[in-house]
Each structure stands twice: as structure tokens, then as C-alpha cells.
Scaffold this motif. Structure first.
Motif, mmCIF file in Angstrom:
data_model
loop_
_atom_site.group_PDB
_atom_site.id
_atom_site.type_symbol
_atom_site.label_atom_id
_atom_site.label_comp_id
_atom_site.label_asym_id
_atom_site.label_seq_id
_atom_site.Cartn_x
_atom_site.Cartn_y
_atom_site.Cartn_z
ATOM 1 N N ALA A 73 0.842 -1.194 0.000
ATOM 2 C CA ALA A 73 0.000 0.000 0.000
ATOM 3 C C ALA A 73 0.878 1.245 0.000
ATOM 4 O O ALA A 73 1.955 1.263 0.563
ATOM 5 C CB ALA A 73 -0.917 0.010 1.214
ATOM 6 N N LEU A 74 0.408 2.260 -0.704
ATOM 7 C CA LEU A 74 1.113 3.533 -0.701
ATOM 8 C C LEU A 74 0.914 4.202 0.647
ATOM 9 O O LEU A 74 -0.121 4.780 0.906
ATOM 10 C CB LEU A 74 0.569 4.455 -1.790
ATOM 11 C CG LEU A 74 1.071 4.294 -3.215
ATOM 12 C CD1 LEU A 74 0.428 5.328 -4.109
ATOM 13 C CD2 LEU A 74 2.575 4.434 -3.283
ATOM 14 N N THR A 75 1.899 4.079 1.524
ATOM 15 C CA THR A 75 1.796 4.702 2.837
ATOM 16 C C THR A 75 2.272 6.139 2.737
ATOM 17 O O THR A 75 3.443 6.395 2.485
ATOM 18 C CB THR A 75 2.665 3.937 3.853
ATOM 19 O OG1 THR A 75 2.315 2.568 3.794
ATOM 20 C CG2 THR A 75 2.441 4.481 5.249
ATOM 21 N N GLU A 130 10.976 3.500 0.681
ATOM 22 C CA GLU A 130 11.054 2.037 0.582
ATOM 23 C C GLU A 130 9.833 1.468 -0.151
ATOM 24 O O GLU A 130 9.947 0.567 -0.978
ATOM 25 C CB GLU A 130 11.147 1.439 2.001
ATOM 26 C CG GLU A 130 11.310 -0.065 2.050
ATOM 27 C CD GLU A 130 12.603 -0.521 1.393
ATOM 28 O OE1 GLU A 130 12.605 -1.598 0.785
ATOM 29 O OE2 GLU A 130 13.602 0.226 1.473
ATOM 30 N N VAL A 131 8.665 2.021 0.162
ATOM 31 C CA VAL A 131 7.425 1.601 -0.513
ATOM 32 C C VAL A 131 7.487 1.959 -1.990
ATOM 33 O O VAL A 131 7.094 1.172 -2.858
ATOM 34 C CB VAL A 131 6.199 2.263 0.153
ATOM 35 C CG1 VAL A 131 4.920 1.922 -0.614
ATOM 36 C CG2 VAL A 131 6.071 1.816 1.609
ATOM 37 N N ARG A 164 9.450 -1.596 -8.506
ATOM 38 C CA ARG A 164 9.972 -2.914 -8.900
ATOM 39 C C ARG A 164 8.840 -3.781 -9.471
ATOM 40 O O ARG A 164 9.023 -4.486 -10.463
ATOM 41 C CB ARG A 164 10.594 -3.595 -7.673
ATOM 42 C CG ARG A 164 11.499 -4.767 -7.995
ATOM 43 C CD ARG A 164 12.200 -5.256 -6.739
ATOM 44 N NE ARG A 164 11.332 -6.085 -5.919
ATOM 45 C CZ ARG A 164 11.285 -7.412 -5.990
ATOM 46 N NH1 ARG A 164 12.039 -8.061 -6.844
ATOM 47 N NH2 ARG A 164 10.470 -8.103 -5.204
ATOM 48 N N THR A 165 7.679 -3.728 -8.825
ATOM 49 C CA THR A 165 6.545 -4.516 -9.307
ATOM 50 C C THR A 165 6.045 -3.979 -10.649
ATOM 51 O O THR A 165 5.745 -4.745 -11.571
ATOM 52 C CB THR A 165 5.401 -4.494 -8.275
ATOM 53 O OG1 THR A 165 5.925 -4.873 -7.000
ATOM 54 C CG2 THR A 165 4.305 -5.471 -8.671
ATOM 55 N N PHE A 166 5.958 -2.653 -10.773
ATOM 56 C CA PHE A 166 5.515 -2.070 -12.048
ATOM 57 C C PHE A 166 6.495 -2.411 -13.174
ATOM 58 O O PHE A 166 6.084 -2.632 -14.307
ATOM 59 C CB PHE A 166 5.361 -0.551 -11.927
ATOM 60 C CG PHE A 166 4.178 -0.128 -11.090
ATOM 61 C CD1 PHE A 166 2.914 -0.650 -11.343
ATOM 62 C CD2 PHE A 166 4.318 0.790 -10.064
ATOM 63 C CE1 PHE A 166 1.824 -0.269 -10.570
ATOM 64 C CE2 PHE A 166 3.233 1.176 -9.288
ATOM 65 C CZ PHE A 166 1.975 0.640 -9.546
#
Lengths: 121, 121
Positions: A5-7, A29-30, A36-38
Motif C-alpha cells: 500500500a502507498l503509505t 522504501e514503498v 519494482r513490481t511495475f
């Protein structure tokens, strides 16, 4: 993908030159984790492979069934699938001669949630 | 981003070696479009910039307020913002000395929808 989640966390605000100071930013870090996932999805073949696996019964497919729909060789398909596994979007299980790939439950929904969280604040 | 949903279309099925034939795939044009958008998000600085813009009042921010939160020079920030504009995620408006960037309404929600569509079949 451990963090999904975008914190949004407060920053120092800064000396805004021309409007209200910017008061929120994504935890670095988020941001790295999401980027990385994108990146794993930043290829048409990988988008197709992920959607094909997701569309199968039980969200699982044999690598032997994935080469023809994307029109690529099995080594190339396996390379793309490894990137999706490393990104935490798929899991891989070897059964005899063939490898089977399954969608990680909730992985895409969590990624989608991170995107929409960004617009809900 | 003109096309925003993963449209699943029938394929030839193929000669599955070891299970039910794969019967669905993503339209190649849609896959290319999605991959292009994901590529725009495949960088931590761009994830941060997008989230910061999204978190502002009216989902709009001046470039002058964006350099400090991400710790990058203005030319570098402008480069990243251009990639987000080209991907259809932000719009840019010049007002006097400064450029202002706004979130394209619904862009992230549509991208999120494309991800979750992939798992709903």
C-alpha cells in the motif's frame, strides 16, 4: 511483494514558492517496492502472460500452454515468467517435466489498491 | 492512455500438452498500452512524484514544490514528470514561470481496474 500500500507520510513541507507547501510523500522504501513490481509489468508479453494465467481455472497454467498464445519460444516465456515470480505476482511449481505457474492470491488486487490509495487522499 | 481495461479475447486454444487448453489472452494492443503505462511507473522517483501530486488539494502541484520531497534537481524532476504526462497519468499546464502538474481524473483507477479485471475471470 511484501509492502503493497502507498503509505503516505509527512515530509518537512519545504519552502513552497508559489502555493501550499507539499506535505505528503510516499515512503521511499514503498516507492522502490512498487516501482519494482511495475517494472515487472512493463512488458507487453508479461502483461499477456499474467492475464492468461489469471484467466485459467484456479489461476494456474502450465508453461507448455503459454508459448503459443504469446507467440514466443519457451526459453523466452520462461524468462518472462521468472520476472513475474521474482516480483511476487506468480508462484512456480515443477511437476515432472513441466513447470506450472499460479497467480499469487491478492497480489494484483493489492497493487491496484496501492494505485487507488494514491488518489483517495 | 486510451484503452484502460484488460479485454480478454478468445485465442485458438492451442494443443495443450498437459491440461485444459488456454482459451483466453489479452488483446496485444491493450497489452502494449498497459505495459507502456506500467513502464512509466517503473521508477521510485516517478511513483513518489505521482503520489505527491495525487495527495495535493485538487490533485495539482507546482514543479517548484516537487523537487525537495524527492531530493532531485528540477531538470531531473521535469524529466520524470514528462514521462508521466506522456503516459497519460498527469497533465501539465504552464503558468508564468512555473509548470503545474495535475492527476488525470480516473487514470489510476482505470489502471487499477485493468489489474483487477485480470483476476475476475
Amino acid at each position: 511483494m511484501t509492502t503493497t500500500a502507498l503509505t503516505l507520510t509527512p515530509t518537512d513541507g519545504g519552502a513552497g514558492c508559489c502555493g501550499p507547501a507539499v506535505t505528503q510523500a510516499v515512503d521511499p522504501e514503498v516507492a522502490r517496492e512498487l516501482a519494482r513490481t511495475f517494472k515487472a509489468l512493463a512488458d507487453p508479453a508479461r502483461v499477456q502472460l499474467l492475464a492468461i494465467v489469471a484467466a485459467q481455472d484456479g489461476s494456474e497454467a502450465c508453461v507448455c500452454d503459454l508459448t503459443e498464445p504469446v507467440g514466443l519460444s519457451q526459453p523466452t516465456v520462461s524468462h518472462h515468467l521468472k520476472i513475474l515470480v521474482d516480483a511476487g505476482l506468480l508462484t512456480r511449481e515443477q511437476r515432472g517435466r513441466w513447470a506450472y505457474y499460479s497467480l499469487v492470491p491478492g497480489a494484483l488486487a493489492r497493487l491496484a489498491g496501492a494505485l487507488t490509495d494514491a488518489t483517495s487522499d
